[in-house]
Design a protein around this motif. Sequence first.
Motif: not given
Length: 773
Positions: A260, A264, A269-270, A272, A284-286, A289-290
């Motif tokens: 991921y 990026l 784009e981050r 999801q 839906k989460v990043d 970060d997840h």
Amino acid sequence: MATLQDITVAAALNILSAFIFFVAFAILRLQPFNDRVYFPKWYLKGLRTDPIHGGAFVRKFVNLDWRSYVRFLNWMPAALRMPELELIDHAGLDSVVYLRIYLIGLKIFVPIAFLAWAVLVPVNWTSTGLEAGLNNITSSDIDKLSISNVHSRSQRFWAHIVVAYAFTFWTCFVLLKEYEQVAAMRLQFLAAEKRRPDQFTVLVKNIPPDPDESVSELVEHFFLVNHPDNYLTHQVVYNANKLAKLVKKRKKLKNWLVYYQNKLERTSERPQIKTGCFGLCGDKVDAIDHHNTEIDKLTKEIALERDKVTNDPKSIMPAAFVSFKTRWGAAVCAQTQQTRNPTMWLTEWAPEPRDVYWSNLSIPYVSITVRRLIMAVAFFFLTFFFMIPIAIVQSLASIDGIRKVAPWLKPLIDIRFIKSFIQGFLPGIALKLFLIFLPTILMMMSKFEGFGSISSLERRAASRYYLFSFVNIFLGNILTGSAFEQLDSFIHQPANQYPITIGTAIPLKASFFITYIMVDGWAGIAAEVLMLKPLIIYHLKNFFLVKTEKDREEAMDAGSIGFNTGEPRIQLYILLGLVYAAVTPSVLPFIIIFFGLAYVVFRHQIINVYNQEYESGAAFWPDVHLRVVIALIVSQIVLMGLLTTKKAASSTPFLIALPILTIWFHLYCKGRFESAFVKYPLQEAVMKDTLERATEPNLNLKAYLQNAYVHPVLKDSIDDEDDEEANSHKWETESVTVPTKRQSRRNTPLPSRMSGASSSPSLPDAIRHQQEP
């Protein structure tokens, strides 16, 4: 029933497939961006540099030198160029001896083929048994080369008997010379081998519980008492399976995190993701970060689990790796009984650290017997019930089967080429596809049985694969195939003719095995060198996960020989060759091509690709020898059965001596050579110990062995600096009192003073020492 034309079409298709695979490999291996796929072993050894660095952009990915494409098949002679001694240094003895199995096939079958085609083929071809006396048998023109074409009670069977004796003596002669050669290679390899931890270490199992001492203290006390002059140190076995799973899960999450992060950088784009099942549902989460959060959680979980493993006495198994000051001491311990009770303090040679299968060391010794009984029953049902779907598939993969299932295809399958394709190619490929998951199933069964090393797992899976192949591929296809093909004959003839029909039909099944050999042994071997799966996986990893040079090295999948699948396949072809040599000699040229082609391909793979996981010093060779002997005995029994059905009562008894002589030969080889593969000569151990003391008088062996057998997931927790005792350059020689905490057995007489061997700190003590300020 495949005809000569069907086999010709199948041969053309398989030769074309093999040629396409070889051409594709020859082109792909020349491209710079595939270099790590087809030469990973040289990268792992640090002897090859990445060709994609420097030069024009196109040259980083495509080889523009047209002259290299002209010599696209030069990898074949290059694979044969490396001498055997150099190959042992490069790849190890296991790999070299594995190649010698292919050479055995060539040594056995090339002379046998010449003799069979010079003597038996004319004898069979000039007979008219299939035309005159056995009109109820379904046969083809190629079957005229088999023993089925000889009339019953014919004097021509003496040729088959004499040739069978020649085949037996030649095979035994080759086996004797190979066993002698491999045994000498093993002893020479062990004598010349560099120092390894397993040379000094013994695996001790079934340590009895003691209410007053921990497992570590009990092991130390037992070996200080019973091996006072040789005991050096030990490492208890921990149940770290849960910890290993957590570490593996964290590594997987880190790979996804790298993916991921790379995404990026490419898209800005981050990314999801959904947190539900398989990422198909949920919120839906990043993604970055997840995964960071999950990795942090797992890291804390791993720390807690590691602390539990190293401090909870219940995590310590009744087993330990015990190391000795000399190879002689280890050999004496590994090859002797330790106590009056033969079920306690069981000792065996420790596998080398790379060979240890850590997950199974945590299985209690008592449950291993139960597990193996369960797997024996499961394997029995797997083997015999598998015959049903194989029979169904084989019946469907035929002209009559397709006509019954899909009558609307009749106009298509009546086309001459399509009919030849179905009868000459489809049965072999159907069987090959049907067995594709079998190696994985057998390896899972071996792991469940509790074997403690990768080599023993592979040898167990190989033995079962061979037995499965013998029952289902050999016997299953002969019996079920003959039954299906001769069904009409069975219905319209008296019962006393059944044995004759079956006995005559067995040689006729050779056409199926010819098609199977071409599919599996020609096209299959050519596909092996192409390595399509590792090629795809490497480029996917390289594109999505690789960020550093270390990542690129981990993306390489060098793989290993795959002894659990390769060796049974060789043995199946040896079985087919020996069985059909005196029955249907037309099989032999196809088998010889397999052995020659496979030898070249696997020699190339061993030199350039495979990185063997372990080195057992060719410990598997007695199993190889036994299976060839079994194949030889089966061939003799089959020939006796066939001659009985042919009513050759006067000549058949002369074959009875062959199995007896073959069994005697096996017992002779077993007594003469097998000990070299299961025991380590004390004379060799003393010689190596003496030489090592003379050349390295200041060797700190305890520091060398201290952490050799610590579970991989626990090694990071051990202090890298050696303690003061381990740094000493000589071992204690004065007498010391054996330490013990035993209270319940104070009246038990034990020696109170033993010659000095200092104990090593247990793993929890080492970790606590590391955590102290």
